[in-house]
Design a protein around this motif. Structure first.
Motif, short mmCIF file in Angstrom:
data_model
loop_
_atom_site.label_atom_id
_atom_site.label_comp_id
_atom_site.label_asym_id
_atom_site.label_seq_id
_atom_site.Cartn_x
_atom_site.Cartn_y
_atom_site.Cartn_z
N THR A 289 0.84 -1.21 0.00
CA THR A 289 0.00 0.00 0.00
C THR A 289 0.86 1.25 0.00
OG1 THR A 289 -1.77 -1.14 1.19
CG2 THR A 289 -1.79 1.27 1.23
N SER A 290 1.90 1.25 0.80
CA SER A 290 2.79 2.41 0.90
C SER A 290 3.44 2.72 -0.45
CB SER A 290 3.86 2.14 1.95
OG SER A 290 4.69 3.26 2.13
N ALA A 293 0.61 3.73 -3.25
CA ALA A 293 0.07 5.06 -2.99
C ALA A 293 1.08 6.15 -3.33
CB ALA A 293 -0.35 5.18 -1.53
N ALA A 294 2.35 5.92 -3.03
CA ALA A 294 3.39 6.90 -3.35
C ALA A 294 3.52 7.07 -4.86
CB ALA A 294 4.72 6.48 -2.74
N TYR A 309 -2.97 10.76 -0.94
CA TYR A 309 -2.17 9.59 -1.29
C TYR A 309 -0.92 9.50 -0.42
CZ TYR A 309 -5.08 8.35 -5.23
OH TYR A 309 -6.14 7.93 -6.00
N SER A 310 -0.42 10.65 0.00
CA SER A 310 0.68 10.64 0.96
C SER A 310 0.25 10.00 2.27
CB SER A 310 1.17 12.07 1.20
OG SER A 310 2.06 12.12 2.28
N SER A 313 0.19 6.33 1.91
CA SER A 313 1.54 5.79 1.92
C SER A 313 2.10 5.72 3.33
CB SER A 313 2.44 6.66 1.03
OG SER A 313 3.72 6.11 0.91
N GLN A 314 1.91 6.78 4.12
CA GLN A 314 2.42 6.79 5.49
C GLN A 314 1.68 5.80 6.38
OE1 GLN A 314 5.28 8.62 6.26
NE2 GLN A 314 5.18 8.84 4.04
N VAL A 418 9.91 3.98 -1.14
CA VAL A 418 8.92 4.99 -0.77
C VAL A 418 9.61 6.24 -0.24
CG1 VAL A 418 6.96 5.48 0.76
CG2 VAL A 418 7.20 3.22 -0.28
N THR A 422 8.53 9.85 -1.76
CA THR A 422 7.88 10.87 -0.93
C THR A 422 8.50 12.26 -1.13
OG1 THR A 422 7.28 9.20 0.71
CG2 THR A 422 7.20 11.50 1.41
#
Length: 607
Positions: A289-290, A293-294, A309-310, A313-314, A418, A422
Motif C-alpha cells: 500500500t505504501s 500510494a506513493a 495519497y501521501s 503511503s504513510q 517509498v 515521498t
C-alpha cells in the motif's frame, strides 16, 4: 476515572445540544470549539494516568456487554493526538467555514466525530470498540458529504461508507472468532483466555484459527486505514471541507486502524502475534500500500489528493511496522504524522481559501511570496513528511526502517523506495504551488489568511519540528520507547538520507520553472485503474447485474406471477360470481334451472 467519563461523553452532549437547541442560533460553532478545548484540557490532566472502569450496557443471561474505559500510556497518549488535532481543526474551521450556510450542522458533526473517536481510544473491550467504530463511520459519512448538494461530495460520502462497511463485516467476524477462541472481549483478559483455551492443545490448528481471526479483524483496519484493496475511498473523501480532511483523514479516523491493531498486538502478546501468519500478511499489505500510494501521488494535480495519497503511503508504513511486531515504531510514526499531516492539510486549506477554492497546483504558483506564514509552515510540514534530519518525521520513520531492515530486508527496500518517492512528489507540490510565477487569476489575488487560520498552522509547525525529540515524545507519544540512539549514523540512516537527496533533487530539477507536468505516466495518473475496475466491473457487472436480477424476480416472478397472479385469479373468480348476482330475473331463472338439472343428474345417475 470520573474525568475520563466526562471526556468520553462531553462531545456527545454538545452534539445533542447543538442539534436540538442551538442549530438556528449561530452559537453551535463556538460551543463545539469550547468543548474541544475542554476535552483537550481533560486529556492533558489524564496524561500518564492508569485505571479501568466499566458498566454493563447489555446483559443476556451470564453474558454481559460492557462500556468500559481503559487508561494507560497508549490510550492517554492517543487522546492527546485526537483532542489536540481536534481543537486546532475546530479553531481553523471557525474561519474556514465562516460563510457556510450549514456551519451549525458541520460543527455538530465534528462533535459527534470527536465522541466516536474518543470511544475507540478509551474502549477496554472489542464490543465497545466496534460500536464506536461504526459511529466513526457514520460521523465521517456526514462530514465528507457536508456539501451534499454536490454530486461528487455525496458520492464520496457513500463510497467511504460502503468501503468501510465491507471491511467492518470482516472486523465483526474476527471479533466473534476471537471471542470464541479466548472466551473474552476485554483486552486485558485475552492473554489469559488464550492460555486457558481448549483449542491450544492442538498448536497447528490453534495457530491457523487465531491467524484467521486476526486477519478478519485486520479487515476492519483495511477499511478504516484505507489499505489495499479498500483504499479507494480516501482520495475521494477530499470532497469534504478541508478541515475535515485534516481531522478525519490525517490524524484520527484513518489512524484508528493502526491503533486498534497495536492494541490487539498488546492484548494477544508480542510472542503470540509474531508467530502468526497474519503478521506477515499485515506487514506485506502495509508495504505494498505504501509503495502503490506513493506512485499514484507522483501524478496527481489536486493539492488535497496529493496529500491524501501521501496519507495512504504513510499509513502503509505504520501498518507494516505493526505487522513486523514493531508496533511502538508504528505508533510513534502515527504520533508525529498526526501533527505534520494536519499541518499540511490545514495549510492546503488556507491555500484553497486564499485562491478562491482553486485546488489544481498547476493553477497556482508564487504563493510563498503572497502567503509567507502559510508558505513557511507548509514548508516545515513538507520537511517533516520527507523525513528531513532533525524533524519529527525523521525520527519516527527511522525506527520503522530499522525494524524492517532487522526483520524483513525485502520490506526494507520497499520502504526505502517509498523514501525516494515521498520527497519527489512533495518537492513537485511545493515547487509548483509555492515557487515560480502565478499561473492563474485566482492565485494572483491570493493573500495571507487571518490569525484564526494561521495560528493553528504555527502551533502545528512547532510540533512538526520538535515532536520527535524525547523531551516531547516521552510525555505525549502513545507507546513511545526511546531508542538507544537519537541519531545514529549507520546503514539505515545513510540509505534514508540518500533516498531523501535523490527524491528532492530529482523533483526540483524536473519541476522548477515548469508550467505543465513534464512527466505523464497513465498508470499512475489513473490510479492503477483500480477505481475504474471497481466502477466498471464490480459495480456495473456485479452490483448492477445482481440488482437487475433481483428487480426481474421481484417484478415478474413475485409481483407478476405469485402475488399478481393470485390477485388476478381472485379478481376473475369474483367477477364470475358478480355476474351471477347481476339482478336480472332471466339470469336467476337460468341459474335455477341449471341447478335443478345438476341435482337430478347427481341424484339419479350417480348410483
Amino acid at each position: 476515572m470520573n474525568l475520563a467519563w466526562i471526556l468520553l461523553f462531553l462531545p456527545l452532549v454538545i452534539a445533542a445540544v447543538n442539534q436540538l437547541g442551538l442549530k438556528k442560533t449561530g452559537l453551535a460553532p463556538y460551543v463545539s470549539s469550547a468543548s474541544a478545548l475542554a476535552t483537550f484540557m481533560l486529556a492533558v490532566l489524564l496524561l500518564g494516568k492508569t485505571g479501568t472502569a466499566h458498566f454493563a450496557w447489555a446483559t443476556i443471561g451470564d453474558f454481559s456487554v460492557n462500556v468500559g474505559i481503559k487508561l494507560d500510556q497508549l490510550s492517554t497518549g492517543m487522546m492527546i493526538v485526537v483532542t489536540g488535532v481536534g481543537l486546532l481543526v475546530h479553531l481553523f474551521s471557525l474561519a474556514y467555514m465562516k460563510e457556510d450556510e450549514a456551519k451549525s450542522r458541520y460543527f455538530t458533526g465534528l462533535s459527534l466525530f470527536m465522541f466516536s473517536m474518543t470511544g475507540i481510544v478509551l474502549a477496554d473491550n472489542f464490543a465497545m470498540t466496534f460500536m464506536f467504530w461504526e459511529l466513526v463511520g457514520l460521523s465521517s459519512y456526514l462530514l465528507i458529504g457536508h456539501w451534499y448538494q454536490k454530486d461528487s461530495a455525496a458520492d464520496a460520502a457513500k463510497k467511504a461508507f460502503l468501503c468501510n462497511r465491507v471491511g467492518d463485516f470482516g472486523f465483526l467476524v474476527g471479533i466473534l472468532m476471537l471471542w470464541g477462541i479466548t472466551g473474552h472481549l476485554a483486552f486485558d483478559s485475552m492473554k489469559e483466555g488464550l492460555t486457558n483455551s481448549a483449542a491450544a492443545a492442538n498448536p497447528a490448528i490453534f495457530g491457523g484459527v487465531l491467524s484467521a481471526a486476526v486477519l478478519c479483524i485486520f479487515c476492519g483496519a483495511i477499511g478504516k486505514s484505507a489499505q489495499l484493496p479498500l483504499h479507494v475511498w480516501l482520495p475521494d473523501a477530499m470532497e469534504g471541507p478541508t478541515p475535515v480532511s485534516a481531522l478525519i483523514h490525517a490524524a484520527t479516523m484513518v489512524a484508528a486502524g493502526v491503533y486498534m491493531l497495536f492494541r490487539l498486538q498488546l492484548s494477544l502478546g508480542v510472542d503470540v502475534f509474531s508467530g502468526l501468519t497474519a503478521s506477515t500478511v499485515i506487514a506485506w499489505t502495509g508495504a505494498i500500500t505504501s509503495l502503490v500510494a506513493a506512485l499514484m501521488a507522483t501524478q496527481q494535480d489536486d493539492i488535497k489528493k496529493i496529500l491524501a495519497y501521501s496519507t495512504l503511503s504513510q499509513l502503509g508504513y505504520m501498518v507494516m511496522a505493526v505487522g513486523l511486531v514493531a508496533g511502538e515504531a508504528g505508533m510513534f510514526h502515527l504520533f508525529t504524522h498526526a501533527w505534520f499531516k494536519a499541518l499540511l492539510f490545514l495549510g492546503s486549506g488556507a491555500v484553497i481559501y486564499a485562491c478562491h477554492h482553486e485546488q489544481d497546483i498547476w493553477k497556482m504558483g508564487g504563493l510563498l511570496r503572497k502567503m509567507p506564514i502559510t508558505g513557511a509552515t507548509f514548508f516545515i510540514g513538507f520537511l517533516a513528511l520527507i523525513a528531513f534530519p532533525g524533524t519529527s518525521g525523521f525520527f519516527s520513520k527511522e525506527q520503522i526502517l530499522e525494524a524492517a531492515h532487522a526483520k524483513q530486508p525485502i520490506l526494507f527496500w520497499i520502504a526505502a523506495s517509498v523514501a525516494v518517492l515521498t520527497p519527489f512528489y512533495m518537492t513537485r507540490l511545493f515547487v509548483v504551488a509555492f515557487l515560480g510565477k502565478n499561473r492563474s487569476e485566482n492565485s494572483s489575488h491570493a493573500h495571507e489568511v487571518g490569525p484564526l487560520m494561521f495560528g493553528p498552522l504555527i502551533i502545528l509547525g512547532v510540533l512538526a519540528l520538535i515532536a520527535g525529540f524525547p523531551f516531547v515524545a516521552n510525555k505525549l507519544a502513545p507507546a513511545y520507547q526511546q531508542p538507544e540512539h537519537l541519531i545514529h549514523v549507520g546503514f539505515v540512516s545513510i540509505v534514508s538520507v540518500v533516498a531523501l537527496l535523490i527524491g528532492t533533487i530529482s523533483g526540483f530539477v524536473l519541476y522548477a520553472g515548469k508550467d505543465k507536468d513534464p512527466v505523464f505516466i497513465p498508470l499512475f495518473k489513473n490510479r492503477f485503474y483500480v477505481d475504474g475496475i471497481y466502477d466498471n466491473f464490480l459495480v456495473r457487472y456485479f452490483q448492477d447485474a445482481f440488482a437487475a436480477i433481483v428487480s426481474f424476480f421481484d417484478e415478474f416472478i413475485i409481483n407478476g406471477l405469485i402475488v399478481g397472479g393470485m390477485s388476478r385469479a381472485a379478481e376473475s373468480f369474483g367477477n364470475l360470481f358478480r355476474k351471477v348476482q347481476s339482478g336480472s330475473l332471466q339470469g336467476y331463472a337460468f341459474a335455477f334451472g341449471l341447478g335443478v338439472i345438476l341435482v337430478v343428474y347427481f341424484t339419479v345417475f350417480s348410483r
